[in-house]
Write an enzyme that holds these catalytic residues in place. Sequence first.
Site, PDB file in Angstrom:
ATOM      1  N   ARG A  84       6.488  23.107  24.181  1.00  0.00           N
ATOM      2  CA  ARG A  84       5.547  24.201  23.918  1.00  0.00           C
ATOM      3  C   ARG A  84       4.220  23.968  24.648  1.00  0.00           C
ATOM      4  NH1 ARG A  84       5.295  23.788  18.071  1.00  0.00           N
ATOM      5  NH2 ARG A  84       3.140  23.140  18.139  1.00  0.00           N
TER       6      ARG A  84
ATOM      7  N   THR B  71      -2.262  24.261  21.386  1.00  0.00           N
ATOM      8  CA  THR B  71      -2.672  24.460  19.992  1.00  0.00           C
ATOM      9  C   THR B  71      -2.340  23.215  19.157  1.00  0.00           C
ATOM     10  OG1 THR B  71      -0.597  25.694  19.807  1.00  0.00           O
ATOM     11  CG2 THR B  71      -2.614  26.977  19.857  1.00  0.00           C
TER      12      THR B  71
ATOM     13  N   THR C 237      17.026  14.100  10.945  1.00  0.00           N
ATOM     14  CA  THR C 237      15.696  14.118  11.565  1.00  0.00           C
ATOM     15  C   THR C 237      14.807  13.034  10.974  1.00  0.00           C
ATOM     16  OG1 THR C 237      13.608  15.330  11.428  1.00  0.00           O
ATOM     17  CG2 THR C 237      15.367  16.169  10.089  1.00  0.00           C
TER      18      THR C 237
ATOM     19  N   GLU D  39       0.503  18.800   5.569  1.00  0.00           N
ATOM     20  CA  GLU D  39       0.909  17.472   6.077  1.00  0.00           C
ATOM     21  C   GLU D  39      -0.344  16.620   6.245  1.00  0.00           C
ATOM     22  OE1 GLU D  39       2.653  18.088   9.980  1.00  0.00           O
ATOM     23  OE2 GLU D  39       0.784  18.870  10.802  1.00  0.00           O
TER      24      GLU D  39
ATOM     25  N   SER E 106       8.841  19.805   5.163  1.00  0.00           N
ATOM     26  CA  SER E 106       9.193  21.229   5.319  1.00  0.00           C
ATOM     27  C   SER E 106      10.500  21.444   4.579  1.00  0.00           C
ATOM     28  CB  SER E 106       9.364  21.628   6.792  1.00  0.00           C
ATOM     29  OG  SER E 106      10.689  21.354   7.233  1.00  0.00           O
TER      30      SER E 106
ATOM     31  N   TYR F 215      13.187  22.932   5.834  1.00  0.00           N
ATOM     32  CA  TYR F 215      14.268  22.547   6.754  1.00  0.00           C
ATOM     33  C   TYR F 215      14.549  21.042   6.653  1.00  0.00           C
ATOM     34  CZ  TYR F 215      15.544  20.246  11.118  1.00  0.00           C
ATOM     35  OH  TYR F 215      16.079  19.381  12.027  1.00  0.00           O
ATOM     36  N   HIS F 216      13.482  20.241   6.732  1.00  0.00           N
ATOM     37  CA  HIS F 216      13.682  18.787   6.679  1.00  0.00           C
ATOM     38  C   HIS F 216      14.292  18.373   5.337  1.00  0.00           C
ATOM     39  CE1 HIS F 216      10.634  19.000   9.985  1.00  0.00           C
ATOM     40  NE2 HIS F 216      11.416  18.073  10.492  1.00  0.00           N
TER      41      HIS F 216
ATOM     42  N   TYR G 273      -2.642  21.270  15.758  1.00  0.00           N
ATOM     43  CA  TYR G 273      -2.860  21.631  14.349  1.00  0.00           C
ATOM     44  C   TYR G 273      -3.808  20.623  13.686  1.00  0.00           C
ATOM     45  CZ  TYR G 273       1.298  24.598  14.811  1.00  0.00           C
ATOM     46  OH  TYR G 273       2.205  25.542  15.189  1.00  0.00           O
TER      47      TYR G 273
ATOM     48  N   LYS H  53      17.916  18.456   5.377  1.00  0.00           N
ATOM     49  CA  LYS H  53      18.504  17.294   6.061  1.00  0.00           C
ATOM     50  C   LYS H  53      18.636  16.107   5.094  1.00  0.00           C
ATOM     51  CE  LYS H  53      18.913  18.757  10.382  1.00  0.00           C
ATOM     52  NZ  LYS H  53      20.200  18.891  11.074  1.00  0.00           N
TER      53      LYS H  53
ATOM     54  N   ASP I  18      30.286  27.744  18.231  1.00  0.00           N
ATOM     55  CA  ASP I  18      28.957  28.250  17.871  1.00  0.00           C
ATOM     56  C   ASP I  18      29.095  29.681  17.349  1.00  0.00           C
ATOM     57  OD1 ASP I  18      26.011  26.954  18.960  1.00  0.00           O
ATOM     58  OD2 ASP I  18      25.962  29.003  18.137  1.00  0.00           O
ATOM     59  N   ASN I  19      28.158  30.076  16.510  1.00  0.00           N
ATOM     60  CA  ASN I  19      28.166  31.473  16.026  1.00  0.00           C
ATOM     61  C   ASN I  19      26.948  32.242  16.530  1.00  0.00           C
ATOM     62  OD1 ASN I  19      26.157  30.342  14.514  1.00  0.00           O
ATOM     63  ND2 ASN I  19      26.802  31.204  12.557  1.00  0.00           N
TER      64      ASN I  19
ATOM     65  N   ASN J  82      23.127  27.803   5.149  1.00  0.00           N
ATOM     66  CA  ASN J  82      23.777  27.476   6.414  1.00  0.00           C
ATOM     67  C   ASN J  82      23.921  25.960   6.586  1.00  0.00           C
ATOM     68  OD1 ASN J  82      24.724  28.495   9.132  1.00  0.00           O
ATOM     69  ND2 ASN J  82      23.166  27.028   9.754  1.00  0.00           N
TER      70      ASN J  82
HETATM   71  N1  LIG Z   1      15.779  19.682  19.018  1.00  0.00           N
HETATM   72  C1  LIG Z   1      15.137  18.761  18.315  1.00  0.00           C
HETATM   73  O1  LIG Z   1      14.016  18.362  18.650  1.00  0.00           O
HETATM   74  C2  LIG Z   1      15.796  18.162  17.101  1.00  0.00           C
HETATM   75  C3  LIG Z   1      15.146  17.075  16.463  1.00  0.00           C
HETATM   76  C4  LIG Z   1      15.754  16.513  15.331  1.00  0.00           C
HETATM   77  C5  LIG Z   1      16.958  16.997  14.868  1.00  0.00           C
HETATM   78  N2  LIG Z   1      17.541  18.071  15.505  1.00  0.00           N
HETATM   79  C6  LIG Z   1      18.822  18.564  14.983  1.00  0.00           C
HETATM   80  O2  LIG Z   1      19.770  18.590  16.032  1.00  0.00           O
HETATM   81  C7  LIG Z   1      20.645  19.690  15.870  1.00  0.00           C
HETATM   82  C8  LIG Z   1      20.642  20.533  17.128  1.00  0.00           C
HETATM   83  O3  LIG Z   1      19.312  20.955  17.387  1.00  0.00           O
HETATM   84  P1  LIG Z   1      18.979  21.973  18.527  1.00  0.00           P
HETATM   85  O4  LIG Z   1      17.547  21.777  18.868  1.00  0.00           O
HETATM   86  O5  LIG Z   1      20.002  21.888  19.584  1.00  0.00           O
HETATM   87  O6  LIG Z   1      19.093  23.350  17.742  1.00  0.00           O
HETATM   88  P2  LIG Z   1      19.785  24.719  18.214  1.00  0.00           P
HETATM   89  O7  LIG Z   1      19.412  25.751  17.234  1.00  0.00           O
HETATM   90  O8  LIG Z   1      19.450  25.003  19.638  1.00  0.00           O
HETATM   91  O9  LIG Z   1      21.320  24.352  18.124  1.00  0.00           O
HETATM   92  C9  LIG Z   1      22.087  24.516  16.954  1.00  0.00           C
HETATM   93  C10 LIG Z   1      23.246  25.415  17.316  1.00  0.00           C
HETATM   94  O10 LIG Z   1      24.076  25.528  16.171  1.00  0.00           O
HETATM   95  C11 LIG Z   1      24.458  26.878  16.037  1.00  0.00           C
HETATM   96  N3  LIG Z   1      24.763  27.080  14.617  1.00  0.00           N
HETATM   97  C12 LIG Z   1      23.929  27.037  13.565  1.00  0.00           C
HETATM   98  N4  LIG Z   1      24.570  27.275  12.428  1.00  0.00           N
HETATM   99  C13 LIG Z   1      25.865  27.491  12.764  1.00  0.00           C
HETATM  100  C14 LIG Z   1      27.024  27.792  12.022  1.00  0.00           C
HETATM  101  N5  LIG Z   1      26.994  27.962  10.706  1.00  0.00           N
HETATM  102  N6  LIG Z   1      28.209  27.921  12.696  1.00  0.00           N
HETATM  103  C15 LIG Z   1      28.255  27.767  14.036  1.00  0.00           C
HETATM  104  N7  LIG Z   1      27.191  27.478  14.791  1.00  0.00           N
HETATM  105  C16 LIG Z   1      25.997  27.346  14.150  1.00  0.00           C
HETATM  106  C17 LIG Z   1      23.276  27.680  16.528  1.00  0.00           C
HETATM  107  O11 LIG Z   1      23.652  28.985  16.940  1.00  0.00           O
HETATM  108  C18 LIG Z   1      22.779  26.820  17.685  1.00  0.00           C
HETATM  109  O12 LIG Z   1      23.358  27.217  18.914  1.00  0.00           O
HETATM  110  C19 LIG Z   1      20.164  20.452  14.639  1.00  0.00           C
HETATM  111  O13 LIG Z   1      20.930  20.052  13.521  1.00  0.00           O
HETATM  112  C20 LIG Z   1      18.740  19.990  14.483  1.00  0.00           C
HETATM  113  O14 LIG Z   1      18.321  20.051  13.153  1.00  0.00           O
HETATM  114  C21 LIG Z   1      16.987  18.651  16.609  1.00  0.00           C
END
Ligand SMILES: NC(=O)c1ccc[n+]([C@@H]2O[C@H](COP(=O)([O-])OP(=O)(O)OC[C@H]3O[C@@H](n4cnc5c(N)ncnc54)[C@H](O)[C@@H]3O)[C@@H](O)[C@H]2O)c1
Length: 382
Positions: free
Chosen positions: A241, A253, A144, A328, A179, A181-182, A255, A185, A31-32, A118
């Site tokens: 939340r 809240t 997603t 949406e 969005s 972000y989506h 939407y 994906k 992780d970073n 990223n």
């Molecule tokens: N949590 C949800 O409800 C949900 C739903 C659908 C999809 N996702 C997907 O699941 C994955 C994990 O989600 P999450 O909720 O744990 O998110 P999160 O942000 O808590 O976890 C992602 C982790 O990746 C690390 N990271 C990001 N870019 C990086 C990079 N370039 N190098 C190294 N580390 C990096 C971040 O620091 C973070 O700790 C994501 O890809 C997210 O899009 C999550």
Amino acid sequence: MRVLILGGDGYLGWPTAMNFSARGHEVLVVDNYLRRNLCRKHDVEPLFAPPNLYERVRIWKEVSGKDIQVRVGDCCDYHFLVSLFKEFQPESVIHYAEQPSAPYSMLNHEAASLTLCNNLQSTQNIAWAIHENCPECHIVKLGTMGVYGTPNIDIEEGWIEIEHKGRKDRFLFPRQASSFYHTTKIQDTDMLWFYVRTWGIRVTDLQQGPVYGMETDETVLDDRLGTIFNYDEMFGTVLNRFIVQAVAGYPLTVYGKGGQTRGYINIRDTIRCIELAMLNPPKAGQLNIFNQVTETFSVNDLAEKVAAVGRDRGHDVQIKNIENPRVEKEEHYYNPTYSGLKELGLDPHLLTDDVLDSMFEVVEKHRNNIHEHKIFRGVKWG
Ligand SMILES: NC(=O)c1ccc[n+]([C@@H]2O[C@H](COP(=O)([O-])OP(=O)(O)OC[C@H]3O[C@@H](n4cnc5c(N)ncnc54)[C@H](O)[C@@H]3O)[C@@H](O)[C@H]2O)c1
């Protein structure tokens, strides 16, 4: 299995790492701290501060007697990523390492660019690192359900057969995210599908719905092993939340009209789905896609469930429909297929009042850490 977990400090990554370690897999987490840094920068820190990744691993060793390896670094740095593949020779890589917030991606140009660079660069680097170093390694990538949007037809599990002018072919199901972000994906999937076709790598793409909950068999072993839990409108998922809002006496809240319907999943099931996907890899040159949800709810359904359990626990819970900051549909058809992971053995944990009660208990324990000013961030799509 030797499993490389990218994004292993995150909400899903850390519980996955502990669970896989407990189940006997050899785990390296990377992780970073992007998530932690963005939360700090935007004043939306989680409900409680988790120890850093090295400390988390030391506590895990103390509690379980098991080792997890750690590297802190950026998956967008190709040389760093390649060194991990060379050194560890993973059989599977779990790719969580992306910027996961839809509102963050809509905040401003800088945030949108960070999300784009990223998310796509990390995915691109993983595909290349595998192609050049471990061609048998299986990528399990988190996508997603948001990629599909809300079409007026049933949503299939990744693929659709189309008959056109008397001929048939199989295509990725049409995707139209709401969005930025989506949208990254969608681009991830298109990129990986290209490399699967071209290089014959193995990829599973898991189209996951919003995850709720914070308890897994491992997080409950020690308070210090808890996962990151955001409750703000930027990084907190909707059910997490709402529960914090209920405990804080802040209105839930909703939407717009609140008819927005999505598929949801418990964090315990997320981890099980990842392992099932990992243990059932596609053949070389095949892209598996599963819809990773266990049941669907509208935002109104969730608000009412949280309000009912919250009131039973003595909270004064109000529901407030606010102007929708997103672009949406607020009332729409929604009928996704999600049978593939159940066929592989998933036994879902559904959203019962007991599950909500256990989430309330954790949030009530940390109620003094809730800062109301962090809840509403007012990020608008328009
Ligand atoms: N949590 C949800 O409800 C949900 C739903 C659908 C999809 N996702 C997907 O699941 C994955 C994990 O989600 P999450 O909720 O744990 O998110 P999160 O942000 O808590 O976890 C992602 C982790 O990746 C690390 N990271 C990001 N870019 C990086 C990079 N370039 N190098 C190294 N580390 C990096 C971040 O620091 C973070 O700790 C994501 O890809 C997210 O899009 C999550």
